[in-house]
Design an enzyme around this catalytic site. Structure first.
Site, PDB file in Angstrom:
ATOM      1  N   HIS A   1     -73.286 -62.729  26.863  1.00  0.00           N
ATOM      2  CA  HIS A   1     -74.389 -63.101  25.498  1.00  0.00           C
ATOM      3  C   HIS A   1     -72.806 -62.790  24.374  1.00  0.00           C
ATOM      4  O   HIS A   1     -73.379 -61.955  24.210  1.00  0.00           O
ATOM      5  CB  HIS A   1     -75.422 -62.230  25.459  1.00  0.00           C
ATOM      6  CG  HIS A   1     -76.237 -62.041  24.314  1.00  0.00           C
ATOM      7  ND1 HIS A   1     -77.695 -62.519  24.347  1.00  0.00           N
ATOM      8  CD2 HIS A   1     -75.768 -62.807  23.325  1.00  0.00           C
ATOM      9  CE1 HIS A   1     -78.164 -62.141  23.855  1.00  0.00           C
ATOM     10  NE2 HIS A   1     -76.803 -62.984  22.313  1.00  0.00           N
TER      11      HIS A   1
ATOM     12  N   HIS B   1     -71.442 -64.947  20.727  1.00  0.00           N
ATOM     13  CA  HIS B   1     -71.242 -65.820  20.061  1.00  0.00           C
ATOM     14  C   HIS B   1     -70.277 -65.323  19.673  1.00  0.00           C
ATOM     15  O   HIS B   1     -69.486 -64.773  19.016  1.00  0.00           O
ATOM     16  CB  HIS B   1     -72.485 -65.770  19.025  1.00  0.00           C
ATOM     17  CG  HIS B   1     -73.870 -66.306  19.466  1.00  0.00           C
ATOM     18  ND1 HIS B   1     -74.733 -67.045  19.245  1.00  0.00           N
ATOM     19  CD2 HIS B   1     -74.785 -64.520  19.362  1.00  0.00           C
ATOM     20  CE1 HIS B   1     -76.336 -66.292  19.788  1.00  0.00           C
ATOM     21  NE2 HIS B   1     -75.753 -65.328  19.995  1.00  0.00           N
TER      22      HIS B   1
ATOM     23  N   GLU C   1     -86.754 -61.489  21.128  1.00  0.00           N
ATOM     24  CA  GLU C   1     -85.609 -60.529  20.737  1.00  0.00           C
ATOM     25  C   GLU C   1     -86.448 -60.383  19.331  1.00  0.00           C
ATOM     26  O   GLU C   1     -86.747 -58.858  19.421  1.00  0.00           O
ATOM     27  CB  GLU C   1     -84.351 -61.095  20.111  1.00  0.00           C
ATOM     28  CG  GLU C   1     -83.015 -60.357  18.865  1.00  0.00           C
ATOM     29  CD  GLU C   1     -81.904 -61.410  18.183  1.00  0.00           C
ATOM     30  OE1 GLU C   1     -82.406 -62.754  18.329  1.00  0.00           O
ATOM     31  OE2 GLU C   1     -81.140 -60.858  18.401  1.00  0.00           O
TER      32      GLU C   1
ATOM     33  N   ASP D   1     -73.217 -59.051  21.905  1.00  0.00           N
ATOM     34  CA  ASP D   1     -73.810 -60.838  21.085  1.00  0.00           C
ATOM     35  C   ASP D   1     -73.257 -60.819  19.550  1.00  0.00           C
ATOM     36  O   ASP D   1     -72.190 -61.876  20.197  1.00  0.00           O
ATOM     37  CB  ASP D   1     -75.028 -59.945  20.109  1.00  0.00           C
ATOM     38  CG  ASP D   1     -75.857 -60.875  19.994  1.00  0.00           C
ATOM     39  OD1 ASP D   1     -76.098 -61.777  19.817  1.00  0.00           O
ATOM     40  OD2 ASP D   1     -77.258 -60.367  18.786  1.00  0.00           O
ATOM     41  N   ASP D   2     -72.195 -60.202  18.793  1.00  0.00           N
ATOM     42  CA  ASP D   2     -71.862 -60.416  17.666  1.00  0.00           C
ATOM     43  C   ASP D   2     -70.788 -59.231  16.944  1.00  0.00           C
ATOM     44  O   ASP D   2     -71.185 -59.541  15.911  1.00  0.00           O
ATOM     45  CB  ASP D   2     -72.366 -61.132  16.472  1.00  0.00           C
ATOM     46  CG  ASP D   2     -73.291 -62.168  16.743  1.00  0.00           C
ATOM     47  OD1 ASP D   2     -73.036 -63.384  17.159  1.00  0.00           O
ATOM     48  OD2 ASP D   2     -74.694 -61.970  16.773  1.00  0.00           O
TER      49      ASP D   2
HETATM   50  N1  ADE Z   1     -76.517 -66.062  17.064  1.00  0.00           N
HETATM   51  C1  ADE Z   1     -76.117 -65.510  16.698  1.00  0.00           C
HETATM   52  N2  ADE Z   1     -76.624 -64.411  16.800  1.00  0.00           N
HETATM   53  C2  ADE Z   1     -77.670 -64.134  16.932  1.00  0.00           C
HETATM   54  C3  ADE Z   1     -78.978 -63.509  17.668  1.00  0.00           C
HETATM   55  N3  ADE Z   1     -78.619 -62.224  18.158  1.00  0.00           N
HETATM   56  N4  ADE Z   1     -79.810 -63.894  17.651  1.00  0.00           N
HETATM   57  C4  ADE Z   1     -80.462 -65.493  17.775  1.00  0.00           C
HETATM   58  N5  ADE Z   1     -79.634 -66.250  16.737  1.00  0.00           N
HETATM   59  C5  ADE Z   1     -77.621 -65.468  16.601  1.00  0.00           C
HETATM   60 ZN    ZN Z   2     -77.668 -63.838  20.590  1.00  0.00          ZN
END
Ligand code: ADE
Ligand code: ZN
EC number: 3.5.4.2
Length: 339
Positions: free
Chosen positions: A20, A22, A203, A281-282
């Site tokens: 997971h 992005h 989420e 995630d990010d």
């Molecule tokens: N796009 C990038 N990170 C995200 C996240 N945590 N939830 C939804 N969309 C995303």
């Molecule tokens: Zn995500």
């Protein structure tokens, strides 16, 4: 070695997969500034430090506003290559052996960047990364759920020539008010074209969105999914089906899905027998890559070596690797733990 040093070395060294991530969320402020300079784009921040200080979020939307603005510096194929290469180099140091990367084509095609520019840059880096670091990969194309289903369908059509390069479709962006059901037809078409499916659900959105992702989108994994706990029957179903959840601990704290890491339900879900995995995630926005997420969760929830081993094994089990590759990495995990 102190206990902390020793569990840290264990978490860093154990072979694991990230499922997971992005790729646009791995854009570090330094690279953002360099690309802004390269393309003559003016950022609304005077320095890297000022930009980093702006990374204080109230919820998912307040993050997404910054994330989409930041992605605007990504313009040519070399930018997407540099972004992806930097990520692979970084997670190689964290003991990541396999990655399944999300990309958001609509974030770029909406501003006139060709689909080919995006995917060619990412793919070239994934091939370079496999050669340089031995990291294997899969690519997952996400639809932005705040846009309409027709836009997602057009994006799917643009992806058809790249079928061999994209293993699955996903669903991300603003969850509240954009249920999985909105994309049922798009996902049905994607599955009929041979793509696997995943989706962000639970989420910020309710457990009902997780159920829709399973029943309507027929996902093979649920991204986040932490709100499943509010529905005991759903938890039981997820356990029974060994449906993986790609959980992102630092993200959940940063976006205030949970107040503090000590409040996170990752350990409870793991103990319930769910196929929970840890992911970043990010990472450029949420304070850390894979190791930092393992470390924060370990400290906050007092995870044991057995928990860490289970999380690493889950990441391989939940991946889209072939059976022989999964067998290879499960064996490597056993060897690592025995040593
Ligand atoms: N796009 C990038 N990170 C995200 C996240 N945590 N939830 C939804 N969309 C995303
Ligand atoms: Zn995500």
């Amino acid at each position: 070695m102190t206990d902390k040093n020793s569990i840290d070395a264990f978490m860093r060294g154990i072979p694991k997969a990230e499922l997971h991530l992005h790729i646009e969320g791995s854009l570090e402020p330094e690279l953002m500034f360099a690309l802004a300079h390269k393309h003559g784009v003016k950022l609304p921040y005077a320095s890297v430090e000022e930009l980093r200080n702006a990374y204080q979020f109230d919820d998912l939307q307040s993050f997404l506003d910054l994330y989409y603005a930041g992605a605007a510096v990504l313009r040519d194929e070399d930018d997407f290559h540099a972004l992806t290469m930097a990520y692979l180099k970084r997670v190689h140091a964290d003991g990541v052996v396999h990655v399944e990367i999300f990309f958001d084509p609509q974030t770029h095609t909406e501003r006139g960047i060709a689909f080919a520019t995006v995917i060619d840059g990412i793919r070239r880096a994934l091939a370079d990364g496999e050669r340089e670091f031995g990291i294997t990969h899969r690519l997952i194309m996400c639809f932005l759920r705040h846009l309409d289903a027709a836009d997602a369908m057009r994006t799917l059509e643009q992806a058809l020539p790249y079928k061999d390069a994209i293993v699955a479709v996903g669903l991300d962006s603003s969850e509240r008010g954009h249920p999985p059901s909105k994309f049922e037809a798009v996902f049905s078409r994607a599955r009929s074209e041979g793509f696997l499916a995943v989706a962000h659900a639970g989420e910020e959105g309710p457990p009902a969105y997780i159920i829709e992702a399973l029943d309507l989108l027929k996902v093979a994994r649920v991204d986040h999914g932490v709100r499943c706990e509010e529905d005991p029957a759903l938890v039981q179903r997820l356990v029974q089906d060994r449906m993986p959840l790609t959980v992102c601990p630092l993200s959940n704290v940063k976006l205030r899905v949970v107040e503090r890491m000590q409040d996170h339900n990752l350990k409870r879900l793991l103990d319930r027998g769910l196929c929970v995995t840890i992911n970043s995630d990010d990472p450029a926005y949420f304070g850390g890559y894979m190791f930092a997420n393992f470390q924060a969760a370990q400290r906050g929830l007092d995870l044991s070596r057995e928990d860490i081993t289970q999380l690493a094994a889950n990441s391989i089990e939940a991946s889209f690797l072939r059976a022989a590759e999964k067998k290879h990495w499960q064996e490597k995990i056993r060897e690592f733990v025995a040593a």
